[in-house]
Write an enzyme that holds these catalytic residues in place. Structure first.
Site, PDB file in Angstrom:
ATOM      1  N   TYR A 140       0.820  -1.213   0.000  1.00 27.85           N
ATOM      2  CA  TYR A 140       0.000   0.000   0.000  1.00 27.85           C
ATOM      3  C   TYR A 140       0.859   1.270   0.000  1.00 27.85           C
ATOM      4  O   TYR A 140       0.391   2.341  -0.353  1.00 27.85           O
ATOM      5  CB  TYR A 140      -0.931   0.035   1.219  1.00 27.85           C
ATOM      6  CG  TYR A 140      -2.087  -0.944   1.141  1.00 27.85           C
ATOM      7  CD1 TYR A 140      -2.206  -1.837   0.085  1.00 27.85           C
ATOM      8  CD2 TYR A 140      -3.058  -0.986   2.135  1.00 27.85           C
ATOM      9  CE1 TYR A 140      -3.245  -2.738   0.020  1.00 27.85           C
ATOM     10  CE2 TYR A 140      -4.113  -1.888   2.075  1.00 27.85           C
ATOM     11  CZ  TYR A 140      -4.195  -2.761   1.015  1.00 27.85           C
ATOM     12  OH  TYR A 140      -5.233  -3.655   0.953  1.00 27.85           O
ATOM     13  N   LYS A 151       2.888 -15.459   1.761  1.00 24.93           N
ATOM     14  CA  LYS A 151       2.841 -16.158   0.470  1.00 24.93           C
ATOM     15  C   LYS A 151       4.298 -16.413   0.086  1.00 24.93           C
ATOM     16  O   LYS A 151       4.774 -16.006  -0.980  1.00 24.93           O
ATOM     17  CB  LYS A 151       2.100 -15.273  -0.554  1.00 24.93           C
ATOM     18  CG  LYS A 151       1.735 -15.959  -1.843  1.00 24.93           C
ATOM     19  CD  LYS A 151       0.620 -16.977  -1.718  1.00 24.93           C
ATOM     20  CE  LYS A 151       0.354 -17.622  -3.070  1.00 24.93           C
ATOM     21  NZ  LYS A 151      -0.542 -18.787  -2.972  1.00 24.93           N
ATOM     22  N   ASP A 208      -3.678 -18.104   0.901  1.00 23.96           N
ATOM     23  CA  ASP A 208      -4.835 -18.747   0.261  1.00 23.96           C
ATOM     24  C   ASP A 208      -5.417 -19.819   1.174  1.00 23.96           C
ATOM     25  O   ASP A 208      -6.642 -19.927   1.335  1.00 23.96           O
ATOM     26  CB  ASP A 208      -4.470 -19.308  -1.124  1.00 23.96           C
ATOM     27  CG  ASP A 208      -3.115 -20.007  -1.152  1.00 23.96           C
ATOM     28  OD1 ASP A 208      -2.341 -19.855  -0.183  1.00 23.96           O
ATOM     29  OD2 ASP A 208      -2.834 -20.723  -2.127  1.00 23.96           O
ATOM     30  N   ASP A 231      -5.823  -6.709   5.466  1.00 24.65           N
ATOM     31  CA  ASP A 231      -6.995  -5.937   5.055  1.00 24.65           C
ATOM     32  C   ASP A 231      -8.123  -6.888   4.660  1.00 24.65           C
ATOM     33  O   ASP A 231      -9.270  -6.772   5.114  1.00 24.65           O
ATOM     34  CB  ASP A 231      -6.589  -5.044   3.867  1.00 24.65           C
ATOM     35  CG  ASP A 231      -7.631  -3.995   3.538  1.00 24.65           C
ATOM     36  OD1 ASP A 231      -8.652  -3.921   4.251  1.00 24.65           O
ATOM     37  OD2 ASP A 231      -7.429  -3.254   2.566  1.00 24.65           O
ATOM     38  N   ASP A 245     -11.506  -8.361   7.354  1.00 24.72           N
ATOM     39  CA  ASP A 245     -12.910  -8.124   7.025  1.00 24.72           C
ATOM     40  C   ASP A 245     -13.676  -9.440   6.923  1.00 24.72           C
ATOM     41  O   ASP A 245     -14.822  -9.544   7.375  1.00 24.72           O
ATOM     42  CB  ASP A 245     -13.041  -7.348   5.705  1.00 24.72           C
ATOM     43  CG  ASP A 245     -13.082  -5.847   5.939  1.00 24.72           C
ATOM     44  OD1 ASP A 245     -12.730  -5.419   7.059  1.00 24.72           O
ATOM     45  OD2 ASP A 245     -13.460  -5.100   5.025  1.00 24.72           O
TER      46      ASP A 245
END
Ligand code: NAD
Length: 363
Positions: free
Chosen positions: A141, A192, A224, A248, A252
């Protein structure tokens, strides 16, 4: 020692839910002599109306001299027409960057009494209590270079840079290990590492710092798989630590496992444990002023503040138990109401929690 708390109620339902959290803290303060001291400040739209800025100098001074910040919510239709630089939400972002709050704690807790609110089968989520620790100020980000460029063949190309320095990983790792020490001592680092070098280093550094926390059991999981496991068997997790991007998305998803936005607290911490505590929901303009908002996410944010900034685990547990007792007594605000329960207002819910704190029962 006096513990200074900046109280920023904000906009919409902010002042209504904050009043209940302060009511609960005041009661506990007098019962346990916690030496909590509150000072109010303005943020968001309320601050813009008064000072022309969503994060005015008065509030900057207040949060800098405070040990912790308790925040309601910001935003509303009235301020949507403003230039983006002075919108209420900008105030929140500036507060986070001013204080260097890099560790975002997002619990997903599902009280057994509310298990039906989840979209998953009650037996999978009833009693769920997991914590996602998300790195908040680095990663893709913020990485440079970034942008949209024109290639030699005239095609447009968007690009971002996933980057984590060793010190950034160490900092969030230490924060997560310390949080795990205050919970069930299981930490799962999500990356990852099979594809991204940036997260290969993440995994290596997590392993390196784990030697300093021998009481915490560290495991690793690819993102994943973590996404799958969160909806397959979320109760296997205690604390998850992950990067800004993965956190992020996963936080959620984890929040929605619980199905009730009015119940979820959050925290953002700096390297010394100073923190800002707030419910994950927004200012709910659709119900503001009606006295029906659920104050429990804010009350539970206050409990997190006691545990993570002030190391008052026992006081935090007393609030959490009082919330549980209030739910056991079948009192419900409109958002979590179901057949056979007693529907209560925002302040009646606060009263029920205070009553449970005082008597161990809701009267
Ligand atoms: P929201 O979270 O405010 O509301 C979503 C829905 O959930 C609404 O129907 C609302 O009534 C309900 N809800 C939220 N909190 C509740 C509570 N405590 N009790 C009962 N019901 C509750 O999200 P939104 O409607 O997308 O955004 C409204 C405003 O809040 C916008 O201006 C947005 O920018 C702002 N916002 C602020 C924050 C924050 O302050 N951290 C976070 C998200 C959104």
């Amino acid at each position: 020692m006096i513990k200074k708390i900046a109280v920023l109620a904000g906009d919409g339902i902010g002042p209504e839910i904050m009043a209940e959290a302060i009511k609960v803290l005041n009661d506990l303060n007098s019962q346990m002599n916690l030496a909590l001291e509150f000072e109010n400040g303005l943020i968001g739209g309320a601050a813009y109306d008064e000072y022309g800025s969503p994060f005015p100098q008065q509030t900057i001074d207040l949060v800098k001299k405070s040990d912790a910040i308790l925040l309601g919510a910001v935003g509303g239709k009235k301020w949507e027409v403003l230039d983006i630089s002075v919108r209420p939400e900008k105030g929140l972002l500036r507060l986070r960057s001013t204080l260097g709050l890099f560790s975002n704690l997002r619990p997903a807790i599902l009280y057994p009494q509310l298990a039906d609110a989840s979209s998953l089968k009650p037996e999978l989520v009833s009693g769920l209590d997991l914590m996602i620790v998300r790195e908040l100020t680095g990663g893709i980000y913020f990485g440079q270079p970034r942008g949209i460029r024109i290639l030699e063949n005239g095609e447009r190309q968007g690009f971002n840079t996933a980057v984590y320095s060793e010190s950034e990983i160490r900092r969030i790792g230490r924060s997560a290990f310390q949080i795990a020490q205050k919970r069930n001592k299981k930490l799962c680092s999500v990356d990852k590492a099979n594809v991204l070098e940036c997260t290969e280093l993440w995994r290596t550094v997590m392993d390196e710092i784990s030697v300093d926390y021998p009481d915490v059991q560290l495991s690793h999981m690819y993102v994943d798989n973590a996404a799958m496991q969160l909806v397959r068997a979320p109760k296997q997790f205690d604390v998850i630590v992950t990067s800004n991007l993965f956190g992020d998305v996963l936080s959620d998803a984890a929040a929605m496992l619980t199905g009730s936005i009015g119940m979820l607290p959050s925290a953002s911490l700096d390297a010394n444990g100073k923190g800002m505590y707030e419910p994950i929901h927004g200012s709910a303009p659709d119900i503001a002023g009606k006295g029906i908002a659920n104050p429990l996410a804010t009350i539970l944010s206050a409990a997190m503040m006691l545990r993570y900034t002030f190391n008052l685990g026992e006081a935090a547990e007393r609030i959490e138990k009082a919330v549980n007792d209030a739910l056991d007594a079948n009192v419900r605000t409109a958002d979590i109401f179901s057949e056979g329960m007693t529907k209560v207002s925002t302040s009646e819910m606060g009263d029920a929690v205070v009553s449970a704190l005082q008597n161990g029962a809701v009267v």
